[in-house]
Design an enzyme around this catalytic site. Structure first.
Site, PDB file in Angstrom:
ATOM      1  N   LYS A 188     -39.837  96.949  35.527  1.00 11.29           N
ATOM      2  CA  LYS A 188     -39.822  98.426  35.556  1.00 11.29           C
ATOM      3  C   LYS A 188     -38.393  98.948  35.677  1.00 11.29           C
ATOM      4  O   LYS A 188     -38.036  99.986  35.104  1.00 11.29           O
ATOM      5  CB  LYS A 188     -40.671  98.927  36.726  1.00 11.29           C
ATOM      6  CG  LYS A 188     -40.699 100.456  36.887  1.00 11.29           C
ATOM      7  CD  LYS A 188     -41.176 101.154  35.633  1.00 11.29           C
ATOM      8  CE  LYS A 188     -41.576 102.609  35.847  1.00 11.29           C
ATOM      9  NZ  LYS A 188     -40.792 103.441  36.669  1.00 11.29           N
ATOM     10  N   GLU A 195     -34.891 103.667  29.397  1.00 11.65           N
ATOM     11  CA  GLU A 195     -35.262 105.089  29.329  1.00 11.65           C
ATOM     12  C   GLU A 195     -34.026 105.973  29.433  1.00 11.65           C
ATOM     13  O   GLU A 195     -33.882 106.943  28.684  1.00 11.65           O
ATOM     14  CB  GLU A 195     -36.242 105.391  30.460  1.00 11.65           C
ATOM     15  CG  GLU A 195     -36.725 106.824  30.541  1.00 11.65           C
ATOM     16  CD  GLU A 195     -37.618 107.028  31.746  1.00 11.65           C
ATOM     17  OE1 GLU A 195     -37.241 107.804  32.648  1.00 11.65           O
ATOM     18  OE2 GLU A 195     -38.683 106.390  31.806  1.00 11.65           O
TER      19      GLU A 195
END
Length: 337
Positions: A188, A195
């Site tokens: 993550k 991102e």
């Protein structure tokens, strides 16, 4: 399956709603009693305190924390004192993966399982589902699979990759056991680093489109300003909102992130409601640290992180010093406007 959720913010509350819709029994607790009452009205079992919360869970318990990284250790310290051997504690927030390794070792001494889950989906997760990146021991992860399968988007969220055959694996359903403790949050962490880079690329590209009319604007003619050599080559008034819509259809750079960008630009192409201050919650920093420690080059991800620092004025002093040095060696005075 019964599960307890501590932390009923934007993510935690909607995860409870998605679980309940599928028939799971949820016991919920938050320091904000109104958040608890709201979910009680939707069928959840509310708790008034941490001890009340633990008392309403059946053995072996499954406790999911959906809290800011800064308060997870404090919450684990409180909750773990009330847990029993065989219980599972899940951290679904954005914790540092090295903290997971430490927590898992400490809880293992009490025979309590610890599972780290990186969750992506944001405020749209209730409807779209949550991408889950999971770390922990096989037994605990296997036991929680009904929860993961419910929260995940499912196979229908994307077309099958060409060449994939047979029954869909868990990754195709939107959740993956990535490895032992810390692996979920490591994946993550890198996800969020990417991102940052994707967001920066879209932002910089649309900013360039926005300035494609530089040749129509007046420019000072002096020693302090680089001349625009070909003003006729930059006289385009490009509708950035329409370009976003265009790129959503058939373009190589199409994505859900571009869909959200198009929505924002349709609402206000000038983005008047935003000041341009971009926060970072830690994952981009940890990604860069992991890259340095492993000797892995990530120049795009690191640059995107530093851009966020600059957006918050953390480059102001350096910029002032640059201006001061120019004045010292060349007498160059700042120009404004």
């Amino acid at each position: 399956m019964q599960i307890g959720m501590i932390g009923l913010g934007r993510m935690g509350a909607n995860m409870v709603r998605r679980l309940q819709k599928a028939g799971h029994q949820c016991v919920v607790y938050d320091r904000n009693s109104e958040a608890v009452k709201s979910l009680e009205q939707e069928g959840a079992t509310g708790a008034s305190s941490a001890s009340d919360f633990i008392g309403k869970l059946e053995l072996p318990r499954a406790v999911w924390l959906m809290l800011p990284a800064a308060v997870v250790d404090e919450s684990i310290a409180e909750i773990s004192r009330m847990l029993a051997p065989g219980d599972v504690l899940i951290d679904g927030g954005n914790s540092y993966y090295k903290d997971d390794i430490t927590r898992a070792r400490a809880l293992n001494e009490k025979s309590i399982h610890y599972v780290d889950v990186g969750v992506s989906g944001g405020v749209w997760g209730l409807e779209r589902g949550y991408c889950l990146m999971i770390g922990g021991d096989d037994a605990a992860v296997s036991r929680l699979e009904p929860i993961f399968e419910t929260l995940a988007p499912g196979i229908e969220a994307a077309p099958r990759t060409e060449g994939m055959k047979g029954s869909p694996g868990n990754a195709e359903k939107g959740y993956l056991h990535c490895g032992p403790s810390g692996a979920g949050h490591f994946v993550k962490m890198v996800h969020n680093g990417i991102e940052y880079g994707l967001m920066a690329a879209y932002a910089e590209g649309f900013n360039l489109l926005r300035h494609a009319n530089a040749g129509t604007e007046g420019h000072r003619i002096d020693a302090e300003n680089a001349p625009l050599r070909e003003p006729d080559a930059l006289r385009y008034d490009i509708d950035v909102a329409k370009v976003a819509e265009l790129w959503r259809r058939g373009s190589v750079v199409g994505s859900w992130l571009l869909d959200l960008t198009a929505h924002a630009l349709k609402s206000d192409a000038d983005l008047a409601g935003f000041g341009g201050r971009v926060s970072d919650s830690g994952e981009g920093r940890w990604t860069s640290i992991a890259a340095i420690e492993s000797g892995t080059p990530v120049p795009v991800l690191a640059a995107a992180l530093f851009s966020r620092f600059s957006s918050r004025g953390e480059a102001d002093y350096a910029d002032k010093l640059l201006s001061a040095m120019r004045f010292e060696f060349g007498g160059h005075r700042e120009q404004h406007g």
